[in-house]
Design a protein around this motif. Structure first.
Motif, PDB file in Angstrom:
ATOM      1  N   PHE A  81       0.828  -1.205   0.000  1.00 56.76           N
ATOM      2  CA  PHE A  81       0.000   0.000   0.000  1.00 56.76           C
ATOM      3  C   PHE A  81       0.863   1.255   0.000  1.00 56.76           C
ATOM      4  O   PHE A  81       0.535   2.245  -0.657  1.00 56.76           O
ATOM      5  N   GLN A  82       1.980   1.221   0.700  1.00 55.06           N
ATOM      6  CA  GLN A  82       2.914   2.353   0.684  1.00 55.06           C
ATOM      7  C   GLN A  82       3.410   2.593  -0.749  1.00 55.06           C
ATOM      8  O   GLN A  82       3.502   3.730  -1.193  1.00 55.06           O
ATOM      9  N   TRP A  83       3.711   1.524  -1.472  1.00 57.25           N
ATOM     10  CA  TRP A  83       4.137   1.636  -2.867  1.00 57.25           C
ATOM     11  C   TRP A  83       3.019   2.297  -3.689  1.00 57.25           C
ATOM     12  O   TRP A  83       3.283   3.207  -4.486  1.00 57.25           O
ATOM     13  N   PRO A  91       3.578  11.072  -9.200  1.00 59.27           N
ATOM     14  CA  PRO A  91       3.437  10.533 -10.562  1.00 59.27           C
ATOM     15  C   PRO A  91       4.649  10.804 -11.464  1.00 59.27           C
ATOM     16  O   PRO A  91       4.890  10.050 -12.407  1.00 59.27           O
ATOM     17  N   ASP A  92       5.421  11.851 -11.163  1.00 59.28           N
ATOM     18  CA  ASP A  92       6.593  12.152 -11.982  1.00 59.28           C
ATOM     19  C   ASP A  92       7.802  11.300 -11.609  1.00 59.28           C
ATOM     20  O   ASP A  92       8.785  11.253 -12.348  1.00 59.28           O
ATOM     21  N   ALA A  93       7.754  10.658 -10.453  1.00 60.79           N
ATOM     22  CA  ALA A  93       8.857   9.803 -10.003  1.00 60.79           C
ATOM     23  C   ALA A  93       8.277   8.565  -9.317  1.00 60.79           C
ATOM     24  O   ALA A  93       8.460   8.359  -8.119  1.00 60.79           O
TER      25      ALA A  93
END
Length: 127
Positions: A81-83, A91-93
């Protein structure tokens, strides 16, 4: 992963800058229970991001004007869930997929109706 469920009264912010009052009002706190590890942890995500990226939560969030009226509890592996939250909030990284996490992320993303992430996981597996 496991069962995920949403219900109805919590509010939270993540302490980041910007217009903190409106940012905090638009944050949803998700309570995650990892029963295998015996750990509970709260994660924050913007309501609009949850609505656009985790279609599973739309039925719980669409009718609510205020984030004060929302309480979401999820039964899931904390690391997975952390992932997923990092994937949504950065979203950019986005965090990398690897052979050790891709299947669990695929299963969770399918359950949470995260179509783009499901496709990304399938492409990774097919390589």
């Amino acid at each position: 992963t496991g069962e995920e469920e949403g219900e109805g009264a919590s509010k939270g912010g993540d302490g980041r800058g910007g217009s903190e009052a409106s940012e905090e009002q638009n944050m949803i706190v998700i309570h995650v229970c990892d029963e295998n590890r015996g750990i509970n942890r709260d994660f924050s995500c913007r309501k609009d991001v949850l609505l656009s990226e985790m279609a599973y939560f739309r039925s719980y969030l669409n009718g609510s004007e205020s984030c004060d009226d929302i309480d979401i509890s999820v039964h899931c592996d904390i690391q997975i869930f952390q992932w997923l939250i990092k994937y949504l909030n950065e979203p950019d990284a986005p965090p990398p997929l690897d052979t050790g996490n891709v299947i669990s992320i695929l299963i969770s993303s399918q359950f949470l109706k995260m179509a783009r992430l499901v496709e990304l996981c399938l492409q990774f597996v097919c390589r």
